[in-house]
Design an enzyme around this catalytic site. Structure first.
Site, mmCIF file in Angstrom:
data_model
loop_
_atom_site.group_PDB
_atom_site.id
_atom_site.type_symbol
_atom_site.label_atom_id
_atom_site.label_comp_id
_atom_site.label_asym_id
_atom_site.label_seq_id
_atom_site.Cartn_x
_atom_site.Cartn_y
_atom_site.Cartn_z
ATOM 1 N N HIS A 93 61.806 74.194 52.711
ATOM 2 C CA HIS A 93 62.811 74.328 53.621
ATOM 3 C C HIS A 93 64.199 74.428 52.809
ATOM 4 O O HIS A 93 64.277 74.592 51.591
ATOM 5 C CB HIS A 93 62.909 72.814 54.337
ATOM 6 N N GLU A 112 66.683 72.551 52.097
ATOM 7 C CA GLU A 112 66.966 71.344 51.152
ATOM 8 C C GLU A 112 65.880 71.463 49.825
ATOM 9 O O GLU A 112 66.392 71.643 48.764
ATOM 10 C CB GLU A 112 66.760 70.001 51.582
ATOM 11 N N SER A 169 70.497 68.748 60.044
ATOM 12 C CA SER A 169 70.021 67.363 59.698
ATOM 13 C C SER A 169 68.645 67.427 58.896
ATOM 14 O O SER A 169 67.680 68.078 59.520
ATOM 15 C CB SER A 169 69.929 66.466 60.920
ATOM 16 N N CYS A 171 64.667 66.922 57.565
ATOM 17 C CA CYS A 171 63.559 66.580 58.516
ATOM 18 C C CYS A 171 62.804 65.411 57.728
ATOM 19 O O CYS A 171 63.619 64.888 56.451
ATOM 20 C CB CYS A 171 62.709 67.606 58.482
ATOM 21 N N CYS A 199 62.165 66.359 53.749
ATOM 22 C CA CYS A 199 63.479 66.644 52.984
ATOM 23 C C CYS A 199 64.244 65.379 52.805
ATOM 24 O O CYS A 199 64.757 65.041 51.835
ATOM 25 C CB CYS A 199 64.415 67.661 53.858
#
Length: 198
Positions: free
Chosen positions: A92, A94, A116, A118, A121
């Protein structure tokens, strides 16, 4: 060699896009310390959004992230979601930025994420000891901000309208891909099982 972007340079979208797309280790050759120190939280978020746009243009999920050292204000990591591009189930925005930064002490850093985080993350942000998370889109997805706060992470919401609109468009275009990335393959299967035939 003098950097192209200096303390006298104007912070604009073109400069932020160039920083987003340049490898992290090469950013000092583009933007010197004085330019980087001028970047606001909104500017850092815009870099994350440009990384999200890069992922979207590659056919992926539009999520990007930037990690900044709180004292030096230097960018130490950045990345974008490559679920589709690399067929990588948990790379992802992040996680890509954290991997780019390497095994550093994240307790003195801020991660700017265009969406935001998940569950995966969120766990990694907590486990790696981040001091602060800045979220650029809690409109299209949210839910883990409270958990991060409970774990002692400072969470700030700083929505970037370009990022919010980009993710909304992506979600409308590719709802299954959005669901897989945000909630996992089991969630996609569960939704598919309830769709009427025909």
């Amino acid at each position: 060699m003098k950097a192209l972007l200096t303390g006298d340079s104007v912070v604009c979208d073109e400069a932020l896009r160039a920083i987003a797309y340049m490898p992290t280790k090469s950013v000092p050759s583009l933007a010197d310390e004085n330019f980087i120190r001028k970047l606001s939280d909104a500017d850092c978020m815009r870099i994350a959004v440009f990384l999200a746009l890069k992922s979207y243009q590659e056919g992926g999920c539009p999520i990007g992230a930037v990690i900044m050292d709180n004292s030096t204000k230097q960018i130490v990591g950045k990345g974008h979601n490559t679920l589709v591009q690399e067929s990588h189930p948990y790379n992802h925005g992040e996680t890509a930025a954290i991997r780019d930064a390497g095994r550093i002490d994240f307790s003195e850093t801020t991660i700017f994420t265009s969406l935001s985080p998940c569950d995966v993350c969120t766990a990694l942000i907590h486990m790696r000891g981040f001091a602060r998370v800045v979220v650029g889109d809690a409109t299209n997805a949210s839910g883990n901000e409270t958990l991060l706060r409970e774990k002692g992470v400072q969470v700030d919401i700083l929505e970037d309208q370009l990022g919010v609109e980009l993710y909304a468009a992506f979600r409308a275009e590719k709802p299954a891909q959005d669901l897989e990335d945000w909630r996992g393959l089991q969630a996609v299967r569960a939704v598919s099982a309830f769709k009427p035939l025909g």
